[in-house]
Scaffold this motif. Sequence first.
Motif, PDB file in Angstrom:
ATOM      1  N   CYS A   9       0.765  -1.269   0.052  1.00  0.00           N
ATOM      2  CA  CYS A   9      -0.028  -0.108   0.162  1.00  0.00           C
ATOM      3  C   CYS A   9       1.062   1.378   0.240  1.00  0.00           C
ATOM      4  O   CYS A   9       2.079   1.123   0.264  1.00  0.00           O
ATOM      5  N   ALA A  10       0.360   2.471  -0.264  1.00  0.00           N
ATOM      6  CA  ALA A  10       1.144   3.446  -0.254  1.00  0.00           C
ATOM      7  C   ALA A  10       1.833   3.948   0.891  1.00  0.00           C
ATOM      8  O   ALA A  10       2.602   4.664   0.982  1.00  0.00           O
ATOM      9  N   LEU A  26      -6.470  -6.106  -8.880  1.00  0.00           N
ATOM     10  CA  LEU A  26      -5.700  -4.956  -8.526  1.00  0.00           C
ATOM     11  C   LEU A  26      -6.346  -3.734  -8.875  1.00  0.00           C
ATOM     12  O   LEU A  26      -6.285  -2.487  -8.357  1.00  0.00           O
ATOM     13  N   LYS A  27      -7.222  -3.503 -10.041  1.00  0.00           N
ATOM     14  CA  LYS A  27      -7.986  -2.578 -10.439  1.00  0.00           C
ATOM     15  C   LYS A  27      -9.042  -2.247  -9.376  1.00  0.00           C
ATOM     16  O   LYS A  27      -9.142  -0.991  -8.990  1.00  0.00           O
ATOM     17  N   HIS A  29      -8.829  -2.811  -6.217  1.00  0.00           N
ATOM     18  CA  HIS A  29      -7.944  -2.205  -5.056  1.00  0.00           C
ATOM     19  C   HIS A  29      -7.717  -0.742  -5.263  1.00  0.00           C
ATOM     20  O   HIS A  29      -8.091   0.083  -4.389  1.00  0.00           O
ATOM     21  N   ASN A  30      -7.392  -0.436  -6.371  1.00  0.00           N
ATOM     22  CA  ASN A  30      -6.946   1.016  -6.598  1.00  0.00           C
ATOM     23  C   ASN A  30      -8.148   1.998  -7.118  1.00  0.00           C
ATOM     24  O   ASN A  30      -7.747   3.077  -7.001  1.00  0.00           O
ATOM     25  N   SER A  31      -9.257   1.340  -7.398  1.00  0.00           N
ATOM     26  CA  SER A  31     -10.365   2.221  -7.767  1.00  0.00           C
ATOM     27  C   SER A  31     -11.201   2.528  -6.562  1.00  0.00           C
ATOM     28  O   SER A  31     -12.139   3.346  -6.651  1.00  0.00           O
ATOM     29  N   THR A  39      -7.533  -1.644   2.045  1.00  0.00           N
ATOM     30  CA  THR A  39      -6.954  -0.839   1.223  1.00  0.00           C
ATOM     31  C   THR A  39      -7.527   0.431   0.538  1.00  0.00           C
ATOM     32  O   THR A  39      -6.924   1.159  -0.076  1.00  0.00           O
ATOM     33  N   ARG A  43      -4.427   3.639  -0.861  1.00  0.00           N
ATOM     34  CA  ARG A  43      -4.013   3.582  -2.209  1.00  0.00           C
ATOM     35  C   ARG A  43      -3.011   4.690  -2.778  1.00  0.00           C
ATOM     36  O   ARG A  43      -2.914   5.759  -1.960  1.00  0.00           O
ATOM     37  N   PRO A  44      -2.461   4.554  -3.964  1.00  0.00           N
ATOM     38  CA  PRO A  44      -2.450   3.172  -4.768  1.00  0.00           C
ATOM     39  C   PRO A  44      -1.841   2.203  -3.974  1.00  0.00           C
ATOM     40  O   PRO A  44      -0.967   2.143  -3.018  1.00  0.00           O
ATOM     41  N   VAL A  45      -2.043   1.019  -4.612  1.00  0.00           N
ATOM     42  CA  VAL A  45      -1.371  -0.542  -4.066  1.00  0.00           C
ATOM     43  C   VAL A  45      -0.650  -0.903  -5.252  1.00  0.00           C
ATOM     44  O   VAL A  45      -1.019  -0.657  -6.491  1.00  0.00           O
ATOM     45  N   SER A  46       0.526  -1.764  -5.158  1.00  0.00           N
ATOM     46  CA  SER A  46       1.336  -2.245  -6.095  1.00  0.00           C
ATOM     47  C   SER A  46       1.370  -3.982  -5.840  1.00  0.00           C
ATOM     48  O   SER A  46       1.801  -4.093  -4.570  1.00  0.00           O
TER      49      SER A  46
END
Length: 80
Positions: A9-10, A26-27, A29-31, A39, A43-46
């Motif tokens: 996570c960020a 992943l999309k 989690h990030n949206s 999460t 955000r953002p997560v990688s």
Amino acid sequence: MNYTYMVKCADGTLYTGWTNCLEKRLKAHNSGRNGAKYTKTKRPVSLVYYEGFFTKEEAMKREYQIKQLTRERKLELINF
């Protein structure tokens, strides 16, 4: 295919989960839509780690095993 995955996570924390589609998850989690509650504010997560399994039960079992590890052990797993 089913996957157990770890994202960073960020804020530097790690989140572990399972899915049958890494890209879609992943999309999510990030949206912030249909992602994990944890999460949503980090955000953002990688993606930093994943393992593939034939069944969701195997992926869920591995998710549980990873969640029991200390942060140090999770970092060792990522850096393997």
